[in-house]
Write a protein that holds these residues in place. Sequence first.
Motif, short mmCIF file in Angstrom:
data_model
loop_
_atom_site.label_atom_id
_atom_site.label_comp_id
_atom_site.label_asym_id
_atom_site.label_seq_id
_atom_site.Cartn_x
_atom_site.Cartn_y
_atom_site.Cartn_z
N SER A 31 -34.90 75.04 8.70
CA SER A 31 -33.93 75.23 9.94
C SER A 31 -34.62 75.36 11.26
O SER A 31 -33.98 76.01 12.24
N LYS A 32 -35.50 74.53 11.54
CA LYS A 32 -36.18 74.52 12.80
C LYS A 32 -36.27 73.03 13.50
O LYS A 32 -36.69 72.02 12.70
N THR B 179 -35.24 73.85 23.43
CA THR B 179 -36.02 74.25 22.38
C THR B 179 -37.53 73.95 22.84
O THR B 179 -37.99 72.97 23.73
N CYS B 180 -38.31 74.20 22.11
CA CYS B 180 -39.80 74.10 21.91
C CYS B 180 -40.10 72.43 21.53
O CYS B 180 -41.30 71.96 21.97
N PRO C 242 -39.11 71.65 16.24
CA PRO C 242 -39.35 70.23 16.23
C PRO C 242 -39.51 70.04 14.40
O PRO C 242 -40.01 70.65 13.88
N THR D 224 -29.17 73.49 13.11
CA THR D 224 -30.29 73.43 12.15
C THR D 224 -29.96 74.11 10.60
O THR D 224 -30.66 74.05 9.92
N LYS D 225 -28.92 74.82 10.76
CA LYS D 225 -28.56 75.62 9.40
C LYS D 225 -27.40 74.82 8.43
O LYS D 225 -27.13 75.07 7.56
N VAL E 128 -47.57 79.10 20.59
CA VAL E 128 -46.71 79.18 19.72
C VAL E 128 -46.21 80.55 18.95
O VAL E 128 -45.19 80.70 18.92
N HIS F 64 -44.25 82.32 22.23
CA HIS F 64 -42.77 81.80 21.82
C HIS F 64 -42.36 82.79 20.69
O HIS F 64 -41.36 83.34 20.85
N GLU G 124 -43.60 72.55 12.21
CA GLU G 124 -44.32 73.39 12.92
C GLU G 124 -45.09 72.65 14.02
O GLU G 124 -45.88 71.66 13.81
N1 LIG Z 1 -42.88 78.14 14.20
C1 LIG Z 1 -42.03 77.28 14.52
C2 LIG Z 1 -40.88 77.59 15.45
C3 LIG Z 1 -39.86 76.66 15.90
C4 LIG Z 1 -38.69 77.35 16.30
O1 LIG Z 1 -38.61 78.31 16.29
N2 LIG Z 1 -37.72 76.32 16.64
C5 LIG Z 1 -36.40 76.94 17.48
C6 LIG Z 1 -36.08 76.51 18.66
S1 LIG Z 1 -37.33 76.80 19.93
C7 LIG Z 1 -35.30 76.40 16.30
O2 LIG Z 1 -35.32 75.39 15.91
N3 LIG Z 1 -34.66 77.52 15.93
C8 LIG Z 1 -33.26 77.17 15.38
C9 LIG Z 1 -33.30 78.45 14.47
O3 LIG Z 1 -33.87 79.25 14.26
O4 LIG Z 1 -31.92 78.64 13.97
C10 LIG Z 1 -42.80 75.89 15.07
O5 LIG Z 1 -43.82 76.07 15.69
O6 LIG Z 1 -42.38 74.54 15.23
#
Ligand SMILES: N[C@@H](CCC(=O)N[C@@H](CS)C(=O)NCC(=O)O)C(=O)O
Length: 212
Positions: free
Chosen positions: A49-50, A9-10, A52, A37-38, A100, A104, A64
């Motif tokens: 649910s994300k 992941t990011c 970092p 994350t869910k 971002v 991404h 974010e």
């Molecule tokens: N806009 C958020 C995006 C974060 C994001 O998309 N994280 C992904 C991993 S790269 C995540 O946690 N995905 C889990 C999901 O969507 O269920 C940020 O910049 O922090």
Amino acid sequence: MKLYWGPHTCAIGTHVLLEEIGKPYEAEKIDAAGGATKEPWFKAINPKSKVPTLVLDDGRVLTEFGAIAIWLARQNPELNLVPTDADEEQRALSLMDFAVGTIHGQAFGRVFMPERFEPQDPVHQTLGLGQASVKKQGRQMIEEAFAIVDGQVAGREWAAGDRFGIADAALFFVERWAAEAGVELPANLAAHLERVKARPAVRTVMRIWGEA
Ligand SMILES: N[C@@H](CCC(=O)N[C@@H](CS)C(=O)NCC(=O)O)C(=O)O
């Protein structure tokens, strides 16, 4: 403070910033790809649910990538993680936001999670055409975006200013996804990725992530 991260992941960009800063922190690995994350316990921390997700010692929760990066930079001004010069600061924020939000969120999002962008009409759904074309579009978007950024980093050691900073951490996580997405990194970004990977803090994080 505690960082929640998941493999691939990011969140690796945030982890790198924490390691560059060098102050005590915890890092907890979760199975983000597998749906962690869910789960209710995680949604109670971050309803988006994300990762970092950064939980501060007083319980506040930062989300974010860009907002966390700027907060970390402001807590540690001596590191100049955001350049002090206004033009270089603008450059750093512009590159970070592009990495971002566009590279991404829009481009890699289509390649890694095409189901979230797939046309919902019955023809695409029945014939299964949607996801292949979404992925193809995502790859094109990545290539176009990388070509733009490649020109912007030409002749520079770091993305903005004269040292490693938040824009480098953001570029790092999209650059390292290129191979996974089947996209070739243009020369300047490939060289930037190698410079970032050579940093002691980054090597430490990659060891923790089981990638070195
Ligand atoms: N806009 C958020 C995006 C974060 C994001 O998309 N994280 C992904 C991993 S790269 C995540 O946690 N995905 C889990 C999901 O969507 O269920 C940020 O910049 O922090």
